[in-house]
Design an enzyme around this catalytic site. Structure first.
Site, PDB file in Angstrom:
ATOM      1  N   LYS A 172     -12.762  -1.370   6.791  1.00 41.25           N
ATOM      2  CA  LYS A 172     -12.088  -2.362   7.629  1.00 41.25           C
ATOM      3  C   LYS A 172     -12.524  -2.200   9.077  1.00 41.25           C
ATOM      4  O   LYS A 172     -13.043  -3.125   9.680  1.00 41.25           O
ATOM      5  CB  LYS A 172     -10.579  -2.241   7.502  1.00 41.25           C
ATOM      6  CG  LYS A 172     -10.135  -2.602   6.087  1.00 41.25           C
ATOM      7  CD  LYS A 172      -8.900  -1.863   5.687  1.00 41.25           C
ATOM      8  CE  LYS A 172      -8.712  -1.800   4.204  1.00 41.25           C
ATOM      9  NZ  LYS A 172      -8.881  -3.032   3.463  1.00 41.25           N
ATOM     10  N   ASP A 211      -1.675   6.758   6.183  1.00 38.89           N
ATOM     11  CA  ASP A 211      -2.763   5.911   5.718  1.00 38.89           C
ATOM     12  C   ASP A 211      -3.074   4.954   6.870  1.00 38.89           C
ATOM     13  O   ASP A 211      -2.296   4.053   7.163  1.00 38.89           O
ATOM     14  CB  ASP A 211      -2.307   5.133   4.463  1.00 38.89           C
ATOM     15  CG  ASP A 211      -3.368   4.157   3.968  1.00 38.89           C
ATOM     16  OD1 ASP A 211      -4.431   4.033   4.607  1.00 38.89           O
ATOM     17  OD2 ASP A 211      -3.115   3.511   2.921  1.00 38.89           O
ATOM     18  N   TRP A 215       0.817  -1.213   0.000  1.00 38.41           N
ATOM     19  CA  TRP A 215       0.000   0.000   0.000  1.00 38.41           C
ATOM     20  C   TRP A 215       0.847   1.258   0.000  1.00 38.41           C
ATOM     21  O   TRP A 215       0.487   2.262  -0.605  1.00 38.41           O
ATOM     22  CB  TRP A 215      -1.028  -0.030   1.140  1.00 38.41           C
ATOM     23  CG  TRP A 215      -2.028  -1.113   0.874  1.00 38.41           C
ATOM     24  CD1 TRP A 215      -2.180  -2.280   1.558  1.00 38.41           C
ATOM     25  CD2 TRP A 215      -2.976  -1.170  -0.205  1.00 38.41           C
ATOM     26  NE1 TRP A 215      -3.167  -3.052   0.978  1.00 38.41           N
ATOM     27  CE2 TRP A 215      -3.668  -2.397  -0.105  1.00 38.41           C
ATOM     28  CE3 TRP A 215      -3.311  -0.305  -1.258  1.00 38.41           C
ATOM     29  CZ2 TRP A 215      -4.668  -2.779  -1.001  1.00 38.41           C
ATOM     30  CZ3 TRP A 215      -4.306  -0.682  -2.150  1.00 38.41           C
ATOM     31  CH2 TRP A 215      -4.974  -1.911  -2.016  1.00 38.41           C
TER      32      TRP A 215
HETATM   33  N1  PMP Z   1      -4.460   1.445   1.991  1.00 37.66           N
HETATM   34  C1  PMP Z   1      -4.569   0.344   2.750  1.00 37.66           C
HETATM   35  C2  PMP Z   1      -3.683   0.207   3.939  1.00 37.66           C
HETATM   36  C3  PMP Z   1      -5.486  -0.638   2.407  1.00 37.66           C
HETATM   37  O1  PMP Z   1      -5.583  -1.742   3.138  1.00 37.66           O
HETATM   38  C4  PMP Z   1      -6.306  -0.482   1.265  1.00 37.66           C
HETATM   39  C5  PMP Z   1      -7.354  -1.487   0.862  1.00 37.66           C
HETATM   40  N2  PMP Z   1      -7.147  -2.761   1.210  1.00 37.66           N
HETATM   41  C6  PMP Z   1      -6.144   0.680   0.510  1.00 37.66           C
HETATM   42  C7  PMP Z   1      -5.213   1.617   0.896  1.00 37.66           C
HETATM   43  C8  PMP Z   1      -6.984   0.931  -0.708  1.00 37.66           C
HETATM   44  O2  PMP Z   1      -8.269   1.241  -0.301  1.00 37.66           O
HETATM   45  P1  PMP Z   1      -9.466   1.493  -1.333  1.00 37.66           P
HETATM   46  O3  PMP Z   1      -9.644   0.245  -2.099  1.00 37.66           O
HETATM   47  O4  PMP Z   1     -10.619   1.800  -0.430  1.00 37.66           O
HETATM   48  O5  PMP Z   1      -9.091   2.654  -2.178  1.00 37.66           O
END
Ligand code: PMP
Length: 360
Positions: A196, A172, A102
């Site tokens: 989450k 994040d 991420w």
């Molecule tokens: N950052 C983290 C730490 C995540 O776990 C996720 C999704 N699993 C995301 C970003 C991306 O999120 P989204 O699909 O809601 O854009």
């Protein structure tokens, strides 16, 4: 039908009490004769729901007035673009710490808008730890330093809050917000997708320090301009009303449970029990440095891929679902966010013991 133990990394399990409340409110919210889904976002009713959600969140995290709260669309991936577009101002560089999938996504997106300095990375060790702050090589004048507080795929979580001095720290927190207390005053901006730890997908939380507003680039889409959204208080465009309402119910429940400090105790107990089981024999292995092991996403491997697959498939047959690891990591991942109870962790541990007895 009995509910499964859902270990999905997201959209993740929600508290049953919240779902029941949504169900009972669904056709007729508080005798108003309509569902929250059908309310105008400018109505007194919805504004009451939204401002209460914000108030409860402020109380849960301890967010002072000089931080603004936004509930926008676009997800955490969207923020990977909106953050540089809003925060760069006159800066040409932003610093990123790369701890996995991420963080990599975040920094790759930011490259469209600025020079990215990867100030530290754990890539060479396979993203199995958080680089110590003493190893970070920050650039001279970055707009901000970005971290991913919990890498959802590998299960690596910061055990410390970095100190970036005057440079705003951006985090994040999609997969660990509200799971443990943190001092918002140490951050310039925190963001998280809801799906989450605090709601269904479709709403992204942004907590931004006031002095970082007013710097958006011309090309920043207006609906994702934080300053404009703050100025218009829920009314610039249609917010994701139903997810905000559900998030509000989750916040209310967390407060009733005793707040984030209490919830953290439960999360520590759940994670410790599960990691202890993984470490008990050599059959299951976790690759993450012990101090940096995530309390939210517990990853482990069986002796071979065939056993990983059999484990996930057999667990599913017993009502323990979504345990297969992410395709980039393989193995098994048990996501045990706030809404996963100790009973769910116990059920998983009982299954792990039984599986090891049969195949170990
Ligand atoms: N950052 C983290 C730490 C995540 O776990 C996720 C999704 N699993 C995301 C970003 C991306 O999120 P989204 O699909 O809601 O854009």
């Amino acid at each position: 039908m009995a509910r499964a133990w859902n270990f999905c990394p997201g959209p993740a399990t929600l508290p049953e009490e919240v779902l029941s409340r949504v169900q009972s409110d669904l056709l007729d919210w508080q005798g108003k004769g309509l569902s929250v889904m059908e309310m105008s976002h400018r109505s007194e009713e919805f504004l009451g729901i939204a401002t209460k959600a914000e108030r409860d969140l402020r109380q849960l995290i301890g967010i002072p007035e000089n931080y603004k709260i936004l509930f926008l669309q676009g997800g955490a991936m969207g923020e990977n673009a909106f953050i540089p577009l809003n925060l760069l101002g006159d800066h040409t560089t932003a610093d990123y710490i790369n701890t996995g999938h991420w963080s990599t996504k975040s920094l790759e997106e930011a490259k469209k808008y600025c020079d990215v300095n990867v100030a530290a990375s754990s890539e060479s060790s396979g993203f199995t730890h958080v680089p110590a702050q003493s190893e970070w090589q920050l650039s001279k004048d970055p707009a901000y330093v970005h971290i991913c507080a919990n890498e959802t795929i590998s299960g690596v979580e910061y055990p410390f809050t970095p100190d970036t001095g005057k440079v705003p720290l951006v985090a994040d927190m999609s997969s660990n917000i509200l799971s443990r207390p943190f001092d918002i005053n140490r951050f310039g901006l925190v963001y998280a997708g809801a799906q989450k730890n605090f709601g269904p997908s479709g709403v992204t939380l942004i907590i931004v320090r006031e002095d970082l507003l007013g710097k958006a680039r011309r090309e920043c889409p207006t609906v994702f301009n934080y300053t404009i959204q703050v100025e218009h208080e829920w009314a610039f465009n249609t917010p994701p009303t139903f997810p905000i309402y559900i998030a509000g119910l989750v916040f209310e429940r967390l407060l009733a449970l005793g707040g984030v400090t209490e919830v953290e105790k439960r999360n520590i107990a759940k994670a410790q029990k599960l990691y202890a089981e993984i470490d008990r024999t050599g059959f299951y292995t976790n690759k993450i440095r012990v101090e940096d092991r995530s309390r939210m996403n517990v990853t482990f491997y069986l002796p071979n891929e065939k056993l990983d697959d059999m484990f996930a498939a057999e667990a599913k047959g017993k009502g323990l679902i979504n345990l297969k690891g992410h395709k980039v990591a393989g193995g098994i991942r048990a996501s045990i966010y706030n809404a996963m109870s100790m009973a769910g962790v116990d059920a998983l541990i009982a299954f792990m013991r039984d599986f090891e007895k049969r195949y170990g």
